[in-house]
Write a protein that holds these residues in place. Structure first.
Motif, PDB file in Angstrom:
ATOM      1  N   ILE A  47       1.267  44.638  35.138  1.00  0.00           N
ATOM      2  CA  ILE A  47       1.031  43.216  34.952  1.00  0.00           C
ATOM      3  C   ILE A  47       2.216  42.473  35.574  1.00  0.00           C
ATOM      4  O   ILE A  47       3.324  42.489  35.014  1.00  0.00           O
ATOM      5  N   SER A  48       1.990  41.854  36.732  1.00  0.00           N
ATOM      6  CA  SER A  48       3.089  41.205  37.442  1.00  0.00           C
ATOM      7  C   SER A  48       3.747  40.146  36.568  1.00  0.00           C
ATOM      8  O   SER A  48       3.071  39.416  35.850  1.00  0.00           O
ATOM      9  N   GLY A  49       5.056  40.104  36.596  1.00  0.00           N
ATOM     10  CA  GLY A  49       5.798  39.132  35.798  1.00  0.00           C
ATOM     11  C   GLY A  49       5.999  39.557  34.365  1.00  0.00           C
ATOM     12  O   GLY A  49       6.741  38.922  33.618  1.00  0.00           O
ATOM     13  N   PHE A  50       5.336  40.646  33.958  1.00  0.00           N
ATOM     14  CA  PHE A  50       5.450  41.101  32.570  1.00  0.00           C
ATOM     15  C   PHE A  50       6.047  42.504  32.501  1.00  0.00           C
ATOM     16  O   PHE A  50       7.140  42.701  31.979  1.00  0.00           O
ATOM     17  N   GLY A  51       5.327  43.462  33.057  1.00  0.00           N
ATOM     18  CA  GLY A  51       5.843  44.824  33.051  1.00  0.00           C
ATOM     19  C   GLY A  51       4.761  45.828  33.392  1.00  0.00           C
ATOM     20  O   GLY A  51       3.623  45.462  33.673  1.00  0.00           O
ATOM     21  N   THR A  52       5.143  47.098  33.368  1.00  0.00           N
ATOM     22  CA  THR A  52       4.225  48.175  33.713  1.00  0.00           C
ATOM     23  C   THR A  52       4.130  49.171  32.563  1.00  0.00           C
ATOM     24  O   THR A  52       5.143  49.626  32.046  1.00  0.00           O
ATOM     25  N   PHE A  53       2.892  49.471  32.182  1.00  0.00           N
ATOM     26  CA  PHE A  53       2.651  50.525  31.203  1.00  0.00           C
ATOM     27  C   PHE A  53       2.262  51.757  32.002  1.00  0.00           C
ATOM     28  O   PHE A  53       1.391  51.682  32.861  1.00  0.00           O
ATOM     29  N   SER A  54       2.916  52.882  31.737  1.00  0.00           N
ATOM     30  CA  SER A  54       2.467  54.081  32.428  1.00  0.00           C
ATOM     31  C   SER A  54       2.440  55.265  31.479  1.00  0.00           C
ATOM     32  O   SER A  54       3.039  55.249  30.414  1.00  0.00           O
ATOM     33  N   VAL A  55       1.713  56.277  31.905  1.00  0.00           N
ATOM     34  CA  VAL A  55       1.535  57.464  31.087  1.00  0.00           C
ATOM     35  C   VAL A  55       2.389  58.574  31.681  1.00  0.00           C
ATOM     36  O   VAL A  55       2.337  58.816  32.879  1.00  0.00           O
TER      37      VAL A  55
ATOM     38  N   ALA B   8     -10.561  41.037  37.244  1.00  0.00           N
ATOM     39  CA  ALA B   8     -11.862  41.316  37.851  1.00  0.00           C
ATOM     40  C   ALA B   8     -12.776  42.067  36.881  1.00  0.00           C
ATOM     41  O   ALA B   8     -13.971  41.754  36.769  1.00  0.00           O
ATOM     42  N   GLU B   9     -12.232  43.047  36.159  1.00  0.00           N
ATOM     43  CA  GLU B   9     -13.039  43.806  35.186  1.00  0.00           C
ATOM     44  C   GLU B   9     -13.551  42.892  34.079  1.00  0.00           C
ATOM     45  O   GLU B   9     -14.705  42.985  33.662  1.00  0.00           O
ATOM     46  N   LEU B  10     -12.666  42.023  33.594  1.00  0.00           N
ATOM     47  CA  LEU B  10     -13.061  41.109  32.522  1.00  0.00           C
ATOM     48  C   LEU B  10     -14.109  40.113  33.014  1.00  0.00           C
ATOM     49  O   LEU B  10     -15.018  39.738  32.264  1.00  0.00           O
ATOM     50  N   ALA B  11     -13.985  39.710  34.273  1.00  0.00           N
ATOM     51  CA  ALA B  11     -14.942  38.762  34.846  1.00  0.00           C
ATOM     52  C   ALA B  11     -16.332  39.401  34.922  1.00  0.00           C
ATOM     53  O   ALA B  11     -17.340  38.761  34.626  1.00  0.00           O
ATOM     54  N   THR B  12     -16.371  40.681  35.302  1.00  0.00           N
ATOM     55  CA  THR B  12     -17.657  41.388  35.370  1.00  0.00           C
ATOM     56  C   THR B  12     -18.282  41.504  33.984  1.00  0.00           C
ATOM     57  O   THR B  12     -19.490  41.339  33.812  1.00  0.00           O
ATOM     58  N   ALA B  13     -17.447  41.788  32.991  1.00  0.00           N
ATOM     59  CA  ALA B  13     -17.956  41.965  31.626  1.00  0.00           C
ATOM     60  C   ALA B  13     -18.320  40.638  30.959  1.00  0.00           C
ATOM     61  O   ALA B  13     -19.037  40.619  29.965  1.00  0.00           O
ATOM     62  N   ASN B  14     -17.782  39.525  31.494  1.00  0.00           N
ATOM     63  CA  ASN B  14     -18.034  38.207  30.890  1.00  0.00           C
ATOM     64  C   ASN B  14     -18.526  37.204  31.926  1.00  0.00           C
ATOM     65  O   ASN B  14     -17.833  36.243  32.255  1.00  0.00           O
ATOM     66  N   PRO B  15     -19.749  37.443  32.450  1.00  0.00           N
ATOM     67  CA  PRO B  15     -20.243  36.591  33.544  1.00  0.00           C
ATOM     68  C   PRO B  15     -20.409  35.121  33.156  1.00  0.00           C
ATOM     69  O   PRO B  15     -20.512  34.267  34.039  1.00  0.00           O
ATOM     70  N   HIS B  16     -20.411  34.830  31.851  1.00  0.00           N
ATOM     71  CA  HIS B  16     -20.570  33.436  31.420  1.00  0.00           C
ATOM     72  C   HIS B  16     -19.269  32.653  31.525  1.00  0.00           C
ATOM     73  O   HIS B  16     -19.262  31.442  31.338  1.00  0.00           O
ATOM     74  N   LEU B  17     -18.159  33.356  31.825  1.00  0.00           N
ATOM     75  CA  LEU B  17     -16.875  32.655  31.938  1.00  0.00           C
ATOM     76  C   LEU B  17     -16.477  32.500  33.398  1.00  0.00           C
ATOM     77  O   LEU B  17     -16.813  33.340  34.229  1.00  0.00           O
ATOM     78  N   ARG B  18     -15.731  31.422  33.677  1.00  0.00           N
ATOM     79  CA  ARG B  18     -15.223  31.228  35.029  1.00  0.00           C
ATOM     80  C   ARG B  18     -14.014  32.139  35.215  1.00  0.00           C
ATOM     81  O   ARG B  18     -13.245  32.364  34.272  1.00  0.00           O
ATOM     82  N   VAL B  19     -13.835  32.645  36.448  1.00  0.00           N
ATOM     83  CA  VAL B  19     -12.710  33.534  36.714  1.00  0.00           C
ATOM     84  C   VAL B  19     -11.394  32.816  36.395  1.00  0.00           C
ATOM     85  O   VAL B  19     -10.462  33.412  35.850  1.00  0.00           O
ATOM     86  N   ALA B  20     -11.346  31.514  36.694  1.00  0.00           N
ATOM     87  CA  ALA B  20     -10.123  30.747  36.411  1.00  0.00           C
ATOM     88  C   ALA B  20      -9.792  30.769  34.917  1.00  0.00           C
ATOM     89  O   ALA B  20      -8.620  30.825  34.538  1.00  0.00           O
ATOM     90  N   ASP B  21     -10.838  30.737  34.084  1.00  0.00           N
ATOM     91  CA  ASP B  21     -10.611  30.781  32.640  1.00  0.00           C
ATOM     92  C   ASP B  21     -10.090  32.149  32.205  1.00  0.00           C
ATOM     93  O   ASP B  21      -9.232  32.260  31.325  1.00  0.00           O
ATOM     94  N   ILE B  22     -10.622  33.197  32.833  1.00  0.00           N
ATOM     95  CA  ILE B  22     -10.154  34.549  32.499  1.00  0.00           C
ATOM     96  C   ILE B  22      -8.698  34.707  32.916  1.00  0.00           C
ATOM     97  O   ILE B  22      -7.892  35.293  32.192  1.00  0.00           O
ATOM     98  N   SER B  27      -3.079  35.258  31.364  1.00  0.00           N
ATOM     99  CA  SER B  27      -1.719  34.689  31.429  1.00  0.00           C
ATOM    100  C   SER B  27      -1.244  34.235  30.060  1.00  0.00           C
ATOM    101  O   SER B  27      -0.076  34.438  29.704  1.00  0.00           O
ATOM    102  N   THR B  28      -2.154  33.618  29.302  1.00  0.00           N
ATOM    103  CA  THR B  28      -1.790  33.125  27.976  1.00  0.00           C
ATOM    104  C   THR B  28      -1.306  34.270  27.093  1.00  0.00           C
ATOM    105  O   THR B  28      -0.319  34.135  26.368  1.00  0.00           O
ATOM    106  N   ILE B  29      -1.980  35.392  27.177  1.00  0.00           N
ATOM    107  CA  ILE B  29      -1.612  36.542  26.341  1.00  0.00           C
ATOM    108  C   ILE B  29      -0.233  37.080  26.735  1.00  0.00           C
ATOM    109  O   ILE B  29       0.667  37.187  25.895  1.00  0.00           O
ATOM    110  N   PHE B  30      -0.057  37.402  28.025  1.00  0.00           N
ATOM    111  CA  PHE B  30       1.210  38.012  28.419  1.00  0.00           C
ATOM    112  C   PHE B  30       2.370  37.009  28.380  1.00  0.00           C
ATOM    113  O   PHE B  30       3.488  37.380  28.018  1.00  0.00           O
ATOM    114  N   ASP B  31       2.090  35.739  28.710  1.00  0.00           N
ATOM    115  CA  ASP B  31       3.146  34.726  28.583  1.00  0.00           C
ATOM    116  C   ASP B  31       3.494  34.525  27.109  1.00  0.00           C
ATOM    117  O   ASP B  31       4.652  34.316  26.757  1.00  0.00           O
ATOM    118  N   GLY B  32       2.458  34.574  26.259  1.00  0.00           N
ATOM    119  CA  GLY B  32       2.679  34.407  24.822  1.00  0.00           C
ATOM    120  C   GLY B  32       3.587  35.493  24.276  1.00  0.00           C
ATOM    121  O   GLY B  32       4.476  35.219  23.458  1.00  0.00           O
TER     122      GLY B  32
END
Lengths: 104, 108
Positions: A47-55, B8-22, B27-32
């Motif tokens: 995850i760019s800007g965050f880190g890398t998880f590896s096994v 991309a994987e999440l976008a395929t699994a959630n076609p009702h969402l815009r890619v920008a929202d995904i 980003s919200t999760i990892f920035d959080g």
């Protein structure tokens, strides 16, 4: 020291997009599950800007029960390691990341 | 898997969402998580793992190339400890792989 959990992360998603609270929580779970799924398959997750998880594959070694001192074999196993990106390392130190080192 | 492949994987699994929202969600999760660690807080995601900040004292180090002694300042480092469920999933591999359970079930 306070602890951030799924609830707060889901609430942030909820506040940022026009999704329901339920869907926000489900999407957080979906993200974590995709990451776990890739790791389970032995794949690294970068995850760019965050880190890398590896096994990492660990070989067999002889361990010891620290309480009884009895030797027990530790079988080969796969363990998860996380390497924080320069950006995240800098963030926890309250400094700027060195330029051009967002590698991961 | 990279951030963009995850999106991309999440976008395929959630076609009702815009890619920008995904992208925003990821980003919200990892920035959080990053922001919580920057505040010195820990992030605990049951079943997945916990992100914590560990403190390293200043120490006398050495330049590995020249052998010159250098002073390493005290610092904080982000650390991730995998949760029990994720640790087991990683060790045993996907359930679909027959026979994988026989390998490395050990540990103490």
């Amino acid at each position: 020291m306070s602890t951030v959990t799924r609830a707060q992360l889901a609430e942030t998603i909820y506040g940022r997009l026009g999704l329901s609270r339920n869907e926000s929580a489900d999407l957080l779970e979906a993200v974590l599950d995709r990451v776990a799924h890739a790791l389970e398959a032995g794949e690294s997750v970068k995850i760019s800007g965050f880190g890398t998880f590896s096994v990492r594959q660990k070989g067999r070694r002889v361990g010891r029960n620290p309480k009884t001192g009895v030797e027990v074999p530790i079988l080969p196993r796969r363990v998860l390691v996380f390497r924080a990106s320069q950006v995240l390392k800098a963030a926890v130190n309250g400094t700027e990341a060195p330029a051009g080192e967002d590698e991961g | 898997m990279t951030r963009s492949e995850l999106i991309a994987e999440l976008a395929t699994a959630n076609p009702h969402l815009r890619v920008a929202d995904i992208e925003t969600i990821v980003s919200t999760i990892f920035d959080g998580i990053s922001e919580a660690l920057a505040r010195g807080e820990r992030v605990e995601l049951r079943g997945f793992g916990a992100f914590v900040v560990k403190h390293r004292d200043a120490r006398a180090g050495r330049n590995p190339r020249t052998g010159d002694p250098v002073e390493v300042h005290e610092k904080s480092v982000p650390f991730f400890k995998a949760g029990k469920e994720l640790r087991e999933r990683v060790n045993h591999g996907p359930p679909a792989r027959a026979g994988a359970g026989a390998v490395g079930t050990g540990g103490v």
